[in-house]
Design an enzyme around this catalytic site. Structure first.
Site, mmCIF file in Angstrom:
data_model
loop_
_atom_site.group_PDB
_atom_site.id
_atom_site.type_symbol
_atom_site.label_atom_id
_atom_site.label_comp_id
_atom_site.label_asym_id
_atom_site.label_seq_id
_atom_site.Cartn_x
_atom_site.Cartn_y
_atom_site.Cartn_z
ATOM 1 C CD GLU A 10 -2.857 1.123 2.396
ATOM 2 O OE1 GLU A 10 -3.588 0.114 2.431
ATOM 3 O OE2 GLU A 10 -2.939 2.055 3.215
ATOM 4 N NE ARG B 185 -16.573 6.200 8.774
ATOM 5 C CZ ARG B 185 -16.494 6.195 10.085
ATOM 6 N NH1 ARG B 185 -17.563 5.911 10.802
ATOM 7 N NH2 ARG B 185 -15.352 6.469 10.696
ATOM 8 C CB ALA C 292 -17.708 1.215 3.761
ATOM 9 C CE1 TYR D 101 -10.791 -0.544 10.573
ATOM 10 C CE2 TYR D 101 -12.803 -1.477 9.630
ATOM 11 C CZ TYR D 101 -11.811 -0.519 9.625
ATOM 12 O OH TYR D 101 -11.819 0.479 8.681
HETATM 13 P P1 FAD Z 1 -17.526 1.133 7.693
HETATM 14 O O1 FAD Z 1 -17.507 -0.246 7.172
HETATM 15 O O2 FAD Z 1 -18.608 2.046 7.212
HETATM 16 O O3 FAD Z 1 -17.570 1.034 9.281
HETATM 17 C C1 FAD Z 1 -17.352 2.204 10.076
HETATM 18 C C2 FAD Z 1 -18.030 2.032 11.441
HETATM 19 O O4 FAD Z 1 -19.446 2.091 11.278
HETATM 20 C C3 FAD Z 1 -17.750 0.697 12.142
HETATM 21 O O5 FAD Z 1 -17.681 0.952 13.525
HETATM 22 C C4 FAD Z 1 -18.972 -0.155 11.802
HETATM 23 O O6 FAD Z 1 -19.228 -1.125 12.814
HETATM 24 C C5 FAD Z 1 -20.059 0.903 11.764
HETATM 25 N N1 FAD Z 1 -21.142 0.604 10.819
HETATM 26 C C6 FAD Z 1 -21.006 0.101 9.572
HETATM 27 N N2 FAD Z 1 -22.221 0.038 8.977
HETATM 28 C C7 FAD Z 1 -23.120 0.523 9.871
HETATM 29 C C8 FAD Z 1 -24.539 0.735 9.848
HETATM 30 N N3 FAD Z 1 -25.264 0.400 8.779
HETATM 31 N N4 FAD Z 1 -25.139 1.271 10.948
HETATM 32 C C9 FAD Z 1 -24.407 1.606 12.051
HETATM 33 N N5 FAD Z 1 -23.063 1.422 12.125
HETATM 34 C C10 FAD Z 1 -22.435 0.903 11.043
HETATM 35 N N6 FAD Z 1 -9.140 5.885 5.148
HETATM 36 C C11 FAD Z 1 -9.024 6.866 4.213
HETATM 37 O O7 FAD Z 1 -9.496 7.996 4.436
HETATM 38 N N7 FAD Z 1 -8.393 6.631 3.027
HETATM 39 C C12 FAD Z 1 -7.848 5.420 2.711
HETATM 40 O O8 FAD Z 1 -7.284 5.253 1.628
HETATM 41 C C13 FAD Z 1 -7.945 4.361 3.676
HETATM 42 N N8 FAD Z 1 -7.449 3.130 3.427
HETATM 43 C C14 FAD Z 1 -7.665 2.107 4.325
HETATM 44 C C15 FAD Z 1 -7.231 0.815 4.003
HETATM 45 C C16 FAD Z 1 -7.453 -0.239 4.868
HETATM 46 C C17 FAD Z 1 -7.004 -1.632 4.477
HETATM 47 C C18 FAD Z 1 -8.113 -0.011 6.115
HETATM 48 C C19 FAD Z 1 -8.340 -1.138 7.082
HETATM 49 C C20 FAD Z 1 -8.531 1.288 6.453
HETATM 50 C C21 FAD Z 1 -8.329 2.340 5.558
HETATM 51 N N9 FAD Z 1 -8.769 3.637 5.838
HETATM 52 C C22 FAD Z 1 -8.628 4.654 4.909
HETATM 53 C C23 FAD Z 1 -9.369 3.957 7.149
HETATM 54 C C24 FAD Z 1 -10.908 3.824 7.124
HETATM 55 O O9 FAD Z 1 -11.482 4.806 6.298
HETATM 56 C C25 FAD Z 1 -11.371 4.003 8.575
HETATM 57 O O10 FAD Z 1 -10.963 2.908 9.341
HETATM 58 C C26 FAD Z 1 -12.834 4.310 8.774
HETATM 59 O O11 FAD Z 1 -12.992 4.743 10.136
HETATM 60 C C27 FAD Z 1 -13.786 3.144 8.575
HETATM 61 O O12 FAD Z 1 -13.883 2.783 7.265
HETATM 62 P P2 FAD Z 1 -14.731 1.490 6.829
HETATM 63 O O13 FAD Z 1 -14.789 1.497 5.373
HETATM 64 O O14 FAD Z 1 -14.245 0.297 7.521
HETATM 65 O O15 FAD Z 1 -16.175 1.902 7.442
#
Ligand code: FAD
Length: 294
Positions: free
Chosen positions: A16, A106, A122, A144
């Site tokens: 990455e 997200r 997301a 996570y």
């Molecule tokens: P989600 O899957 O939306 O989850 C976020 C939170 O919301 C979790 O606590 C989940 O339990 C909760 N949740 C999910 N769906 C619901 C629902 N329907 N109702 C209520 N709660 C819900 N960030 C960046 O800005 N840019 C990047 O390029 C980037 N790359 C990353 C790469 C990897 C491999 C990882 C692991 C993380 C990366 N991140 C990046 C960080 C990421 O954006 C954060 O960790 C963010 O806080 C969560 O993203 P997510 O897509 O997992 O969110």
């Protein structure tokens, strides 16, 4: 090629990188890509706005990785700060540039609460891309092993992960972790919930104490005592800390590979020399696994 198809020859190794800051020329990333390409990863992922303000460069860099280096890129994209129209523009640009793989996130609003435009989670963005573009893209999602930092508890986090996966995720990449027992526990919970898509373990070789303290305070990853000891001992000696960080990550990776992990995603933080050392350290292990003898 779609990355999901590559898991038939698992384990995968990927790197990455993040785009250069706005005031640095785009070309400043080329040396990093040159050196990473030389290590022949299964793919290279490019972050989107993770360090603020350089999101527009993600698809441009992913396109260069694909069209100049012939390596499959995984372009990150976030729900935060993007409307449906922004996403369509970005995704169509990717399609026009032969980018077939997107990590849908997200994102975080670094100054406070996530600024939801059209998508709060997301999962909503994944559903939108699937509805608009069917199977044109291979979609990845984040997960996570220690639970997402905002989640009320791990089981609720897994419940939402399951919903996210069923919206159209093809494979998952984990947040970094420093204790493999979290990963094994998580992997068994995924199996109990019938989540069967490939999961790559995200590993960060630590070469800088301040950086890791900042990152773990943001994501909440547990740092084992043994690792804290190493960081404290060698924090003033850059080379010693790098060597110790690489050795720690290598140990984690060999344990994961020996346990049958689908792949390793290395958070190389634009440091190809670290990726090179790790690749060298696991060369014979990877060769043995790929030969099918073990
Ligand atoms: P989600 O899957 O939306 O989850 C976020 C939170 O919301 C979790 O606590 C989940 O339990 C909760 N949740 C999910 N769906 C619901 C629902 N329907 N109702 C209520 N709660 C819900 N960030 C960046 O800005 N840019 C990047 O390029 C980037 N790359 C990353 C790469 C990897 C491999 C990882 C692991 C993380 C990366 N991140 C990046 C960080 C990421 O954006 C954060 O960790 C963010 O806080 C969560 O993203 P997510 O897509 O997992 O969110």
């Amino acid at each position: 090629m779609k990355i999901a198809e590559k898991f038939s020859e698992r384990p995968l190794i990927s790197f990455e990188i993040f785009p250069p800051q706005k005031d640095s020329p785009l070309s400043s990333i080329f040396k990093t890509i040159d050196e990473l390409a030389d290590l022949k990863p299964d793919y290279i992922s490019v972050t989107y706005g993770a360090t603020g303000g350089q999101s527009s460069r993600t698809s441009e860099i992913a396109s260069i990785i694909k069209n100049r280096y012939g390596i499959d890129p995984l372009a990150h994209i976030t729900a935060v700060r993007n409307s449906k129209e922004d996403i369509k523009k970005e995704v169509e640009k990717m399609y026009d540039n032969n980018i077939e793989n997107i990590l849908v996130l997200r994102g975080d609003n670094l100054s406070g609460e996530p600024e939801a435009k059209d998508f709060k989670y997301a999962q909503e963005l994944i559903q939108f891309i699937r509805d608009e573009y069917n199977d044109k893209f291979c979609l990845a999602g984040a997960c996570y092993p220690e639970g997402h930092i905002e989640a009320r508890n791990k089981s609720l986090d897994l419940y939402y992960l399951e919903k996210k996966v069923s919206s159209g995720v093809d494979f998952l990449i984990t947040q970094l972790f420093f204790d493999n027992t979290f990963y094994y526990d998580f992997a068994s919970k995924l199996r109990n919930r019938s989540i069967r898509i490939p999961v790559q373990a995200g590993i960060m070789p630590v070469t800088n104490k301040n950086q890791i303290e900042r990152i773990t305070s943001m994501c909440g990853a547990f740092i084992p005592e043994k690792f804290i000891k190493v960081m404290n001992k060698y924090q003033a000696d850059k080379q010693a800390l790098t060597d110790a960080g690489v050795a720690y990550a290598t140990d984690q990776i060999i344990d994961l590979l020996s346990s049958g992990v689908d792949g390793i995603h290395l958070y190389v933080m634009n440091k190809p020399q670290v990726a090179r050392k790790i690749t060298q350290n696991i060369k014979s292990v990877m060769k043995s696994l790929k030969s099918g003898d073990v």
